[in-house]
Design an enzyme around this catalytic site. Structure first.
Site, short mmCIF file in Angstrom:
data_model
loop_
_atom_site.label_atom_id
_atom_site.label_comp_id
_atom_site.label_asym_id
_atom_site.label_seq_id
_atom_site.Cartn_x
_atom_site.Cartn_y
_atom_site.Cartn_z
N LYS A 1 0.93 3.97 -2.93
CA LYS A 1 0.68 5.43 -2.36
C LYS A 1 1.67 6.52 -2.88
O LYS A 1 1.59 7.62 -3.15
CB LYS A 1 0.15 5.42 -1.11
N TYR B 1 0.83 -1.27 0.07
CA TYR B 1 -0.02 -0.16 0.00
C TYR B 1 0.90 1.22 -0.10
O TYR B 1 0.69 2.21 -0.87
CB TYR B 1 -0.86 -0.11 1.20
N1 LIG Z 1 -9.39 6.67 5.61
C1 LIG Z 1 -8.22 7.01 5.61
O1 LIG Z 1 -7.64 7.68 6.73
C2 LIG Z 1 -7.32 7.18 4.58
C3 LIG Z 1 -5.96 7.29 4.74
C4 LIG Z 1 -5.12 7.37 3.68
C5 LIG Z 1 -5.47 7.16 2.34
N2 LIG Z 1 -6.87 6.84 2.05
C6 LIG Z 1 -7.42 6.52 0.88
O2 LIG Z 1 -8.46 7.11 0.63
C7 LIG Z 1 -9.06 6.49 -0.51
C8 LIG Z 1 -10.79 6.32 0.19
O3 LIG Z 1 -10.78 5.43 1.13
P1 LIG Z 1 -11.74 5.23 2.35
O4 LIG Z 1 -10.97 5.44 3.75
O5 LIG Z 1 -12.82 6.22 2.05
O6 LIG Z 1 -12.24 3.58 2.21
P2 LIG Z 1 -13.39 3.04 1.83
O7 LIG Z 1 -13.37 1.51 1.85
O8 LIG Z 1 -14.61 3.69 2.40
O9 LIG Z 1 -13.71 3.64 0.22
C9 LIG Z 1 -12.95 3.06 -0.79
C10 LIG Z 1 -14.19 2.78 -1.99
O10 LIG Z 1 -13.31 2.39 -3.17
C11 LIG Z 1 -14.08 1.17 -3.57
N3 LIG Z 1 -13.28 0.39 -4.47
C12 LIG Z 1 -12.37 -0.42 -3.97
N4 LIG Z 1 -11.85 -1.05 -5.22
C13 LIG Z 1 -12.34 -0.80 -6.17
C14 LIG Z 1 -12.26 -0.84 -7.56
N5 LIG Z 1 -11.51 -1.85 -8.07
N6 LIG Z 1 -13.08 -0.27 -8.33
C15 LIG Z 1 -13.95 0.73 -8.03
N7 LIG Z 1 -14.02 0.90 -6.66
C16 LIG Z 1 -13.18 0.20 -5.80
C17 LIG Z 1 -14.65 0.50 -2.58
O11 LIG Z 1 -15.81 -0.33 -2.83
C18 LIG Z 1 -15.16 1.59 -1.59
O12 LIG Z 1 -16.11 2.20 -1.53
C19 LIG Z 1 -8.40 5.19 -0.58
O13 LIG Z 1 -7.76 5.32 -1.94
C20 LIG Z 1 -7.45 5.17 0.66
O14 LIG Z 1 -6.42 4.24 0.50
C21 LIG Z 1 -7.71 6.75 3.24
#
Ligand SMILES: NC(=O)c1ccc[n+]([C@@H]2O[C@H](COP(=O)([O-])OP(=O)(O)OC[C@H]3O[C@@H](n4cnc5c(N)ncnc54)[C@H](O)[C@@H]3O)[C@@H](O)[C@H]2O)c1
Length: 301
Positions: free
Chosen positions: A169, A165
């Site tokens: 990233k 990851y």
């Molecule tokens: N939540 C945090 O603190 C955090 C921190 C750093 C980075 N991120 C990044 O933010 C982004 C959103 O994450 P989140 O925390 O809202 O998680 P989340 O799981 O709620 O949302 C991610 C969404 O992506 C969708 N998804 C996954 N694989 C997919 C694919 N192949 N095609 C289309 N959709 C797909 C999932 O169904 C999900 O709804 C991600 O890229 C995550 O890595 C989140």
């Protein structure tokens, strides 16, 4: 003046929940027509479900906005093109792409499988390529585009157990650094968000009380601003969440120059390591040759 997306079309990947849903709702509230993409799998990338994307579309419509669902996987090249086609077929243009879809496969490196590595790269980095590759000709043709890529503190600073990851990233920064240059002539800005929020992805690592408090809404303003026409900057990494906002940056330390007359040896490096390893007076760069300050000055900024 209020930042408006009236007349604009936005595609948000992974918008069926968490951060993506929050971005989609805010853009729709501000007048954007939104393509809500979500494959609807679990946090590890297993399965598919149309309900999450459809639910967000229903929410947007119930609030008086316009949205259409797309259920393709960002990891599919054809899927990326289909998302852009959904925008063009329904709304005739595409102004904003937020590459947000993501999964986690956390495991200590000595236990990481090839599948853990490949799946995470497929969704995060190939999944940004597919969508942007499809959107790019549209942006060039209309001489306008706003892109936000999604990195993470794990990708910028590192996090134990997230080699796959974290590396994917960090790759977002490489993608941004090239696309910001290729897009500059066409008014296509490419920036990166590193969010922190309580979502189903972080539910596994945060106590429930923290998940409840760290609402995705705390990240939304930064992303909405970055994809607005008001934002003229490109190539910025913004960390946002929990009521905190800051810029992160790769910087270049002062060069120790020896000239081309004599090739130095490892002992010379050792003797000069204090200077070579120093980032005192380091500067951010626009590209491999030009410090950012010089680039901005050349644009009159
Ligand atoms: N939540 C945090 O603190 C955090 C921190 C750093 C980075 N991120 C990044 O933010 C982004 C959103 O994450 P989140 O925390 O809202 O998680 P989340 O799981 O709620 O949302 C991610 C969404 O992506 C969708 N998804 C996954 N694989 C997919 C694919 N192949 N095609 C289309 N959709 C797909 C999932 O169904 C999900 O709804 C991600 O890229 C995550 O890595 C989140």
């Amino acid at each position: 003046m209020a930042i408006s997306f009236e007349g604009q079309v936005a595609l948000v990947t992974g918008a069926g929940g968490g951060l993506g849903r929050a971005y989609a709702l805010d853009l729709a509230k501000r007048g954007a027509k939104v393509v809500v993409n979500d494959l609807g799998g679990d946090p590890h990338g297993q399965g598919e479900n149309r309900a999450p994307a459809q639910k967000v579309v229903d929410e947007i419509k119930a609030a008086g906005g316009e949205a259409v669902a797309n259920y393709d996987s960002v990891a599919s090249y054809d899927g990326g093109f289909n998302m852009v086609k959904t925008a063009i077929d329904n709304y005739g243009r595409l102004d904003v792409v937020i590459c947000n879809a993501g999964i986690l496969r956390d495991v200590a490196f000595h236990n990481m499988s090839e599948d853990d590595w490949d799946k995470v790269f497929a969704v995060h980095i190939k999944g940004s390529f597919t969508v942007l590759r499809a959107a790019w000709p549209v942006f060039r043709q209309q001489a306008y585009g706003r892109v936000v890529l999604t990195s993470s503190s794990s990708g910028i600073w590192g996090q134990f157990g997230q080699a796959n990851y974290g590396a994917a990233k960090t790759a977002m920064l490489g993608l941004m650094n090239v696309l910001k240059q290729e897009g500059a002539k066409y008014n296509v800005n490419v920036n990166t968000i590193a969010p922190v929020a309580g979502t189903r992805l972080t539910q596994t690592v945060m106590p429930q009380e923290m998940v409840d408090r760290l609402k995705p809404d705390f990240v939304v303003p930064a992303v909405t601003y970055l994809v607005s026409k008001e934002c003229q900057d490109s190539g910025f990494i913004i960390e946002a969440g929990a009521g905190r906002f800051n810029r992160a940056s790769l910087v270049k330390g002062p060069v120790v120059e020896t000239g081309l007359d004599e090739v130095k040896d490892a002992e010379w490096i050792q003797q000069n390591w204090g200077k070579i390893g120093s980032i005192d007076g380091a500067v951010p760069m626009w590209n491999a040759q030009t410090p950012l300050a010089a680039h901005l000055a050349s644009k009159g900024q």
